[in-house]
Design a protein around this motif. Structure first.
Motif, PDB file in Angstrom:
ATOM      1  N   GLU A 114       0.886  -1.162   0.075  1.00 27.97           N
ATOM      2  CA  GLU A 114      -0.012  -0.040   0.127  1.00 27.97           C
ATOM      3  C   GLU A 114       0.805   1.146   0.110  1.00 27.97           C
ATOM      4  O   GLU A 114       0.276   2.352  -0.308  1.00 27.97           O
TER       5      GLU A 114
ATOM      6  N   MET B   7      -5.653   4.266  -4.122  1.00 25.33           N
ATOM      7  CA  MET B   7      -6.533   4.152  -3.084  1.00 25.33           C
ATOM      8  C   MET B   7      -7.940   4.347  -3.676  1.00 25.33           C
ATOM      9  O   MET B   7      -8.418   5.217  -4.652  1.00 25.33           O
TER      10      MET B   7
ATOM     11  N   ALA C  89     -11.792   7.351  -0.077  1.00 17.84           N
ATOM     12  CA  ALA C  89     -10.645   7.093  -0.702  1.00 17.84           C
ATOM     13  C   ALA C  89      -9.405   7.975  -0.158  1.00 17.84           C
ATOM     14  O   ALA C  89      -8.153   7.313   0.278  1.00 17.84           O
TER      15      ALA C  89
ATOM     16  N   GLY D  42      -8.611   6.604   3.377  1.00 17.21           N
ATOM     17  CA  GLY D  42      -7.895   5.598   3.235  1.00 17.21           C
ATOM     18  C   GLY D  42      -6.416   5.950   3.168  1.00 17.21           C
ATOM     19  O   GLY D  42      -5.317   5.321   3.635  1.00 17.21           O
ATOM     20  N   ALA D  43      -6.399   6.919   2.514  1.00 20.27           N
ATOM     21  CA  ALA D  43      -4.930   7.339   1.978  1.00 20.27           C
ATOM     22  C   ALA D  43      -3.927   7.873   3.286  1.00 20.27           C
ATOM     23  O   ALA D  43      -3.036   7.672   3.379  1.00 20.27           O
TER      24      ALA D  43
ATOM     25  N   THR E 224      -3.345   5.109   5.577  1.00 17.89           N
ATOM     26  CA  THR E 224      -2.410   4.150   5.058  1.00 17.89           C
ATOM     27  C   THR E 224      -0.936   4.957   5.268  1.00 17.89           C
ATOM     28  O   THR E 224       0.108   4.428   5.748  1.00 17.89           O
TER      29      THR E 224
END
Length: 162
Positions: free
Chosen positions: A35, A48, A78, A81-82, A85
């Motif tokens: 990732e 993402m 998204a 999520g980025a 990560t």
């Protein structure tokens, strides 16, 4: 507290708190890749997608199954999520010194022309978290399809402190 240190008073971690944003768990790969990968001072994130608990939040194309607001929520999802990560990889978003590049890819139908309005949802979020002075260059592209039938995919590159 992050890794035993106080949060930067005006850093990204503090801004997330001030905005009332809780990051989700970092997404896990849908294939054979990682990732996040750092080389030098750059942190590259894999594409993402708008997923929650490893499941698509949205499916379909903008301009057909989904409208602009659904697209904005998809890129926002998204983007969270980025951020999750990056935080998992770096330990703290306060290590990010700049958003270098943001690529926003959207599965679109026909003559859908509102890609910039959709992309602004993630650009605005990153501005609010990292500050306007750390704004990125941006690429916005409409495509015929994206992985697993999802409507958006983000490409994000951060500059990070040692």
């Amino acid at each position: 507290m992050v890794a035993g240190k106080d949060l930067q008073p005006d850093g990204p971690e503090r801004r997330l708190q001030d905005l009332g944003i809780q990051l989700p768990a970092a997404p896990t790969p849908f294939g054979t890749y990682v990732e996040a990968l750092q080389t030098g001072k750059l942190l590259f994130l894999s594409g993402m997608l708008p997923v929650v608990d490893h499941k698509p939040k949205y499916l379909g194309r903008l301009g057909k199954e989904l409208d602009v607001e659904a697209g904005r929520d998809a890129v926002y999802t998204a983007a969270l999520g980025a951020l999750a990560t990056a935080k998992q990889y770096l330990g703290s978003l306060d290590r990010i010194t700049r958003v270098v590049r943001l690529g926003v890819f959207m599965a679109t139908h026909g003559d859908f022309l509102d890609q910039p309005k959709v992309a602004d949802a993630v650009s605005d979020l990153f501005r609010d978290i990292f500050g306007i002075e750390k704004a990125s260059v941006r690429l916005v592209i409409g495509v015929a399809s994206l992985p697993l039938g999802m409507p958006v995919e983000l490409e994000v590159i951060f500059e990070v402190a040692d």
